[in-house]
Write a protein that holds these residues in place. Structure first.
Motif, PDB file in Angstrom:
ATOM      1  N   VAL A  82       0.844  -1.188   0.000  1.00  0.00           N
ATOM      2  CA  VAL A  82       0.000   0.000   0.000  1.00  0.00           C
ATOM      3  C   VAL A  82       0.881   1.240   0.000  1.00  0.00           C
ATOM      4  CG1 VAL A  82      -1.896  -1.149   1.194  1.00  0.00           C
ATOM      5  CG2 VAL A  82      -0.150   0.050   2.523  1.00  0.00           C
ATOM      6  N   SER A  83       0.303   2.329  -0.434  1.00  0.00           N
ATOM      7  CA  SER A  83       0.970   3.632  -0.364  1.00  0.00           C
ATOM      8  C   SER A  83       0.273   4.445   0.714  1.00  0.00           C
ATOM      9  CB  SER A  83       0.881   4.359  -1.707  1.00  0.00           C
ATOM     10  OG  SER A  83       1.575   3.632  -2.715  1.00  0.00           O
ATOM     11  N   THR A  84       1.040   4.919   1.666  1.00  0.00           N
ATOM     12  CA  THR A  84       0.445   5.651   2.785  1.00  0.00           C
ATOM     13  C   THR A  84       1.466   6.622   3.350  1.00  0.00           C
ATOM     14  OG1 THR A  84      -0.614   5.407   4.947  1.00  0.00           O
ATOM     15  CG2 THR A  84       1.127   3.865   4.423  1.00  0.00           C
ATOM     16  N   SER A  85       0.980   7.611   4.075  1.00  0.00           N
ATOM     17  CA  SER A  85       1.891   8.511   4.776  1.00  0.00           C
ATOM     18  C   SER A  85       2.379   7.817   6.036  1.00  0.00           C
ATOM     19  CB  SER A  85       1.177   9.828   5.118  1.00  0.00           C
ATOM     20  OG  SER A  85       0.052   9.588   5.921  1.00  0.00           O
ATOM     21  N   SER A  86       3.354   8.412   6.699  1.00  0.00           N
ATOM     22  CA  SER A  86       4.008   7.754   7.823  1.00  0.00           C
ATOM     23  C   SER A  86       3.257   7.880   9.139  1.00  0.00           C
ATOM     24  CB  SER A  86       5.423   8.310   8.007  1.00  0.00           C
ATOM     25  OG  SER A  86       5.378   9.707   8.234  1.00  0.00           O
ATOM     26  N   ASP A  87       2.180   8.704   9.168  1.00  0.00           N
ATOM     27  CA  ASP A  87       1.480   8.846  10.438  1.00  0.00           C
ATOM     28  C   ASP A  87       0.681   7.580  10.740  1.00  0.00           C
ATOM     29  OD1 ASP A  87      -1.696   9.556   9.965  1.00  0.00           O
ATOM     30  OD2 ASP A  87      -0.421  10.137   8.293  1.00  0.00           O
ATOM     31  N   GLU A  88       0.529   7.303  12.028  1.00  0.00           N
ATOM     32  CA  GLU A  88      -0.051   6.031  12.485  1.00  0.00           C
ATOM     33  C   GLU A  88      -1.478   5.840  11.988  1.00  0.00           C
ATOM     34  OE1 GLU A  88      -0.839   3.588  16.675  1.00  0.00           O
ATOM     35  OE2 GLU A  88       0.227   5.508  16.688  1.00  0.00           O
ATOM     36  N   ALA A  89      -2.281   6.899  11.987  1.00  0.00           N
ATOM     37  CA  ALA A  89      -3.681   6.768  11.597  1.00  0.00           C
ATOM     38  C   ALA A  89      -3.817   6.365  10.130  1.00  0.00           C
ATOM     39  CB  ALA A  89      -4.419   8.077  11.859  1.00  0.00           C
ATOM     40  N   SER A  90      -3.011   6.978   9.257  1.00  0.00           N
ATOM     41  CA  SER A  90      -3.078   6.654   7.832  1.00  0.00           C
ATOM     42  C   SER A  90      -2.632   5.223   7.574  1.00  0.00           C
ATOM     43  CB  SER A  90      -2.215   7.620   7.024  1.00  0.00           C
ATOM     44  OG  SER A  90      -2.690   8.939   7.124  1.00  0.00           O
ATOM     45  N   ALA A  91      -1.543   4.829   8.233  1.00  0.00           N
ATOM     46  CA  ALA A  91      -1.029   3.469   8.059  1.00  0.00           C
ATOM     47  C   ALA A  91      -2.053   2.448   8.550  1.00  0.00           C
ATOM     48  CB  ALA A  91       0.284   3.308   8.806  1.00  0.00           C
ATOM     49  N   ARG A  92      -2.687   2.748   9.683  1.00  0.00           N
ATOM     50  CA  ARG A  92      -3.685   1.827  10.231  1.00  0.00           C
ATOM     51  C   ARG A  92      -4.874   1.697   9.283  1.00  0.00           C
ATOM     52  NH1 ARG A  92      -8.340   1.543  13.124  1.00  0.00           N
ATOM     53  NH2 ARG A  92      -8.448  -0.019  14.795  1.00  0.00           N
ATOM     54  N   ALA A  93      -5.350   2.821   8.754  1.00  0.00           N
ATOM     55  CA  ALA A  93      -6.494   2.787   7.835  1.00  0.00           C
ATOM     56  C   ALA A  93      -6.173   1.962   6.596  1.00  0.00           C
ATOM     57  CB  ALA A  93      -6.894   4.214   7.451  1.00  0.00           C
ATOM     58  N   ALA A  94      -4.972   2.157   6.043  1.00  0.00           N
ATOM     59  CA  ALA A  94      -4.570   1.401   4.857  1.00  0.00           C
ATOM     60  C   ALA A  94      -4.458  -0.085   5.175  1.00  0.00           C
ATOM     61  CB  ALA A  94      -3.235   1.930   4.337  1.00  0.00           C
TER      62      ALA A  94
END
Length: 313
Positions: A82-94
């Motif tokens: 997946v492509s995601t930003s490094s913040d925890e919330a974005s990574a968790r959502a992905a």
């Protein structure tokens, strides 16, 4: 194998269904320990590995983790990038988006996650820092929807011991050492300080607090749901309820109307419309909520409308 293995095996067996179950595996000690334990059971387990692409060698780590899972006997083994930003919330959502895809793709009824007692203790402290209520202090649920967390009674040290006894190498995510992230700061600085000052039982006590808070929150949520079903958002009826229940009724009504992210601030604003636990607002509204929902006080009831609509909920 050590006692931690047997404790984990018993916990995993208790949540395993008759069909295929999936395991979220990151390559770290916790999730590989869960994979090791699951592989020793007669039921079917597959693995889901999500490569967030946040480290230069993340693809290699994902493939090595997949190979380890195959060698343990897990099948199928699915790898998603997946492509995601490094913040925890974005990574968790992905990550959870891929988990949902894996469940749909395989037909599995549940997915096991490897959060431990240490993770739970960190989650409780994060909830305290947010100034949230009982539900936040409840930490991570042992089960919610298709997700199961059978290792919440084990420590991180025990999962590492399971891997070492099984001669399975695990990956240390370098981002876990970055204390600019609040969770890592709690893990590496705050909790060790608390243990040093207050004793080694701190994580266990915080996890126990989560368990007790979860039971309390479930009871309050049930009471609120029954009250809403019986009386809706009539102010006369809300006034008869404890504030903890009445505020939940309003939050439930908001969410059922389509509102999103109804946190403490917006719930307090809803309570002010009816003078529930806070001074009654002179204004009858609107209270604007995410999801294009507005709340008003209309005579003796709180109503919710879609923005730009006259439809009441």
């Amino acid at each position: 194998m050590n006692q931690a293995f047997h404790d984990a095996r018993r916990a995993v067996a208790q949540v395993s269904g008759p069909g295929l179950s999936l395991i979220g595996v990151s390559g770290g000690a916790d999730s590989l320990a869960l994979a090791i334990v699951a592989a020793s059971l007669p039921t079917a387990f597959g693995a889901v590995i999500v490569d967030h692409g946040l480290q230069a060698d993340s693809a290699q780590v994902a493939q090595q983790t997949a190979q380890t899972c195959r060698e343990l006997g897990l099948a199928p083994v699915l790898v998603f990038r997946v492509s995601t930003s490094s913040d925890e919330a974005s990574a968790r959502a992905a990550r959870y988006e891929q988990f949902e895809q894996a469940l749909a793709q395989t037909g599995a009824q549940q997915l096991l996650l490897a959060h431990t007692r240490d993770d739970q203790a960190e989650q409780v402290l994060l909830g305290l820092l947010r100034g949230s209520g009982t539900r936040s202090l409840a930490g991570m649920p042992a089960e919610r929807g298709p997700y199961r967390r059978p290792l919440l009674e084990l420590t991180r040290e025990q999962t590492e011991a399971i891997c070492q006894d099984a001669a399975v190498e695990y990956w240390e995510d370098p981002s876990n050492a970055d204390t600019s992230y609040r969770r890592n700061l709690i893990r590496h600085d705050v909790l060790p300080f608390l243990r040093e000052q207050l004793g080694e039982h701190v994580s266990e006590a915080l996890a126990r607090t989560a368990s007790l808070a979860a039971a309390d929150a479930a009871a309050l949520d049930l009471w609120a749901q029954e009250a809403k079903t019986a009386h809706g958002t009539k102010l006369e009826e809300l006034a008869r309820l404890p504030v903890a229940v009445a505020s939940r009724v309003l939050r439930l009504a908001a969410i059922e109307s389509g509102a999103k992210n109804v946190g403490h601030e917006r719930t307090r604003a809803l309570c002010a419309l009816g003078g529930i636990g806070v001074p009654k607002s002179k204004s009858a509204g609107p209270v604007q909520l995410d999801g294009k929902i507005s709340a008003f006080r209309r005579s003796s009831v709180i109503v919710f409308t879609s923005t730009g609509s006259t439809t009441h909920h």
